[in-house]
Scaffold this motif. Sequence first.
Motif, PDB file in Angstrom:
ATOM      1  N   SER A  59       1.004  -1.131   0.000  1.00 52.54           N
ATOM      2  CA  SER A  59      -0.025  -0.030   0.106  1.00 52.54           C
ATOM      3  C   SER A  59       0.942   1.288  -0.059  1.00 52.54           C
ATOM      4  N   GLY A  60       0.801   1.974  -1.221  1.00 55.02           N
ATOM      5  CA  GLY A  60       1.833   3.109  -1.153  1.00 55.02           C
ATOM      6  C   GLY A  60       3.242   2.543  -1.370  1.00 55.02           C
ATOM      7  N   GLY A  61       4.316   2.825  -0.482  1.00 51.96           N
ATOM      8  CA  GLY A  61       5.496   2.368  -0.606  1.00 51.96           C
ATOM      9  C   GLY A  61       5.773   1.270   0.766  1.00 51.96           C
ATOM     10  N   ASP A  62       4.869   1.138   1.303  1.00 55.31           N
ATOM     11  CA  ASP A  62       4.680   0.361   2.581  1.00 55.31           C
ATOM     12  C   ASP A  62       4.185  -1.292   2.235  1.00 55.31           C
ATOM     13  N   LEU A  63       4.497  -2.125   3.050  1.00 54.46           N
ATOM     14  CA  LEU A  63       4.135  -3.569   2.958  1.00 54.46           C
ATOM     15  C   LEU A  63       3.531  -3.947   4.309  1.00 54.46           C
ATOM     16  N   LEU A  64       2.336  -4.687   4.248  1.00 56.05           N
ATOM     17  CA  LEU A  64       1.726  -5.281   5.708  1.00 56.05           C
ATOM     18  C   LEU A  64       2.421  -6.542   5.966  1.00 56.05           C
ATOM     19  N   LEU A  65       3.148  -6.660   7.043  1.00 51.76           N
ATOM     20  CA  LEU A  65       3.849  -7.786   7.386  1.00 51.76           C
ATOM     21  C   LEU A  65       3.420  -8.007   8.673  1.00 51.76           C
ATOM     22  N   THR A  66       3.886  -9.265   9.278  1.00 54.44           N
ATOM     23  CA  THR A  66       3.264  -9.958  10.744  1.00 54.44           C
ATOM     24  C   THR A  66       4.547 -10.091  11.641  1.00 54.44           C
ATOM     25  N   ARG A  67       4.445  -9.685  12.673  1.00 53.74           N
ATOM     26  CA  ARG A  67       5.631  -9.969  13.485  1.00 53.74           C
ATOM     27  C   ARG A  67       5.103 -11.101  14.438  1.00 53.74           C
ATOM     28  N   GLN A  68       5.873 -12.250  14.499  1.00 52.25           N
ATOM     29  CA  GLN A  68       5.429 -13.373  15.479  1.00 52.25           C
ATOM     30  C   GLN A  68       6.309 -13.493  16.368  1.00 52.25           C
ATOM     31  N   GLU A  69       5.658 -13.424  17.663  1.00 51.97           N
ATOM     32  CA  GLU A  69       6.394 -13.594  18.879  1.00 51.97           C
ATOM     33  C   GLU A  69       6.620 -15.292  19.202  1.00 51.97           C
ATOM     34  N   GLY A 107      14.388 -16.250   2.215  1.00 50.92           N
ATOM     35  CA  GLY A 107      13.633 -16.261   1.018  1.00 50.92           C
ATOM     36  C   GLY A 107      12.450 -15.024   0.786  1.00 50.92           C
ATOM     37  N   ASP A 108      11.823 -14.909   1.982  1.00 51.20           N
ATOM     38  CA  ASP A 108      10.906 -13.836   1.883  1.00 51.20           C
ATOM     39  C   ASP A 108      11.793 -12.389   1.497  1.00 51.20           C
ATOM     40  N   ALA A 109      12.898 -12.143   2.076  1.00 49.96           N
ATOM     41  CA  ALA A 109      13.400 -10.958   1.740  1.00 49.96           C
ATOM     42  C   ALA A 109      13.950 -10.973   0.216  1.00 49.96           C
ATOM     43  N   PHE A 110      14.315 -12.164  -0.484  1.00 46.06           N
ATOM     44  CA  PHE A 110      14.539 -12.180  -1.831  1.00 46.06           C
ATOM     45  C   PHE A 110      13.148 -12.199  -2.201  1.00 46.06           C
ATOM     46  N   ALA A 111      12.300 -12.472  -2.067  1.00 51.79           N
ATOM     47  CA  ALA A 111      11.012 -12.316  -2.932  1.00 51.79           C
ATOM     48  C   ALA A 111      10.778 -10.986  -3.012  1.00 51.79           C
ATOM     49  N   VAL A 112      10.583 -10.213  -1.898  1.00 51.63           N
ATOM     50  CA  VAL A 112      10.186  -8.801  -1.941  1.00 51.63           C
ATOM     51  C   VAL A 112      11.252  -7.980  -2.636  1.00 51.63           C
ATOM     52  N   THR A 113      12.685  -8.305  -2.498  1.00 57.23           N
ATOM     53  CA  THR A 113      13.622  -7.735  -3.346  1.00 57.23           C
ATOM     54  C   THR A 113      13.284  -7.680  -4.952  1.00 57.23           C
ATOM     55  N   GLN A 114      13.098  -8.990  -5.343  1.00 58.03           N
ATOM     56  CA  GLN A 114      12.922  -9.281  -6.739  1.00 58.03           C
ATOM     57  C   GLN A 114      11.361  -8.266  -7.189  1.00 58.03           C
ATOM     58  N   TRP A 115      10.610  -8.508  -6.203  1.00 59.41           N
ATOM     59  CA  TRP A 115       9.487  -7.662  -6.541  1.00 59.41           C
ATOM     60  C   TRP A 115       9.716  -6.018  -6.635  1.00 59.41           C
ATOM     61  N   VAL A 116      10.458  -5.640  -5.799  1.00 64.43           N
ATOM     62  CA  VAL A 116      10.744  -4.111  -5.839  1.00 64.43           C
ATOM     63  C   VAL A 116      11.392  -3.846  -6.827  1.00 64.43           C
ATOM     64  N   GLN A 117      12.492  -4.707  -7.367  1.00 64.35           N
ATOM     65  CA  GLN A 117      13.259  -4.344  -8.477  1.00 64.35           C
ATOM     66  C   GLN A 117      12.630  -4.349  -9.637  1.00 64.35           C
ATOM     67  N   ALA A 118      11.539  -5.262  -9.725  1.00 61.29           N
ATOM     68  CA  ALA A 118      10.815  -5.269 -11.059  1.00 61.29           C
ATOM     69  C   ALA A 118       9.781  -4.349 -11.153  1.00 61.29           C
ATOM     70  N   GLY A 119       9.741  -3.342 -10.381  1.00 59.83           N
ATOM     71  CA  GLY A 119       8.992  -2.249 -10.453  1.00 59.83           C
ATOM     72  C   GLY A 119       7.798  -1.940  -9.393  1.00 59.83           C
ATOM     73  N   ALA A 120       7.637  -3.060  -8.310  1.00 59.09           N
ATOM     74  CA  ALA A 120       6.837  -3.004  -7.509  1.00 59.09           C
ATOM     75  C   ALA A 120       5.298  -2.759  -7.753  1.00 59.09           C
ATOM     76  N   HIS A 121       4.842  -3.369  -8.722  1.00 52.51           N
ATOM     77  CA  HIS A 121       3.351  -3.044  -8.943  1.00 52.51           C
ATOM     78  C   HIS A 121       2.541  -3.779  -8.501  1.00 52.51           C
ATOM     79  N   PRO A 122       1.509  -3.311  -7.611  1.00 51.35           N
ATOM     80  CA  PRO A 122       0.500  -4.058  -7.043  1.00 51.35           C
ATOM     81  C   PRO A 122      -0.401  -4.797  -8.061  1.00 51.35           C
ATOM     82  N   PRO A 123      -1.357  -5.928  -7.584  1.00 50.04           N
ATOM     83  CA  PRO A 123      -2.081  -6.286  -8.580  1.00 50.04           C
ATOM     84  C   PRO A 123      -3.238  -5.632  -9.192  1.00 50.04           C
ATOM     85  N   ARG A 124      -3.670  -5.938 -10.523  1.00 46.96           N
ATOM     86  CA  ARG A 124      -4.628  -5.041 -10.867  1.00 46.96           C
ATOM     87  C   ARG A 124      -6.048  -5.836 -11.068  1.00 46.96           C
TER      88      ARG A 124
END
Length: 152
Positions: free
Chosen positions: A27-37, A135-152
């Motif tokens: 959403s915008g330049g942010d991501l909704l994440l979860t912190r697991q304790e 692995g999650d960090a890699f996926a987000v990095t790939q998404w950001v580098q590809a232009g970070a477009h949300p689904p349409r």
Amino acid sequence: MIRRFGEPRKQDIRYRHRPGAYVILPSGGDLLLTRQEGEESELQLPGGGIDPGESPVQALHREVMEETGWCISRPRHLVIYRRFAWLPDYKFWAEKLCHIYVASPVRPHGPPSEPGHEALWMNAREATRTLTNEGDAFAVTQWVQAGAHPPR
């Protein structure tokens, strides 16, 4: 060949196959994440295991609601990776096949229902450096580098 992250497979351990569905929620330049304790706090993409009889997309909707309290729409598959890990909640070793999606966060319905989870927003570029699972960090990095477009 499916890329592997984390520890290599250990020959003396019997792993259970555990597919999962996880999602990048921009959403915008942010991501909704979860912190697991737990024993150690972990910052993660929302998602989790696909239960028997459940499709990956059904699991994705269920897991995101449980871990963040949010509804999502328009999931689109991005990448898949493998990791071998001990699952303390289930008390077994797993070969995780992680399906990563991108979807739109629609609205919150309340707090996370899964104990020990907290929903939070973080800048996408900061998330690439902060996510616990490489692995999650890699996926987000790939998404950001590809232009970070949300689904349409």
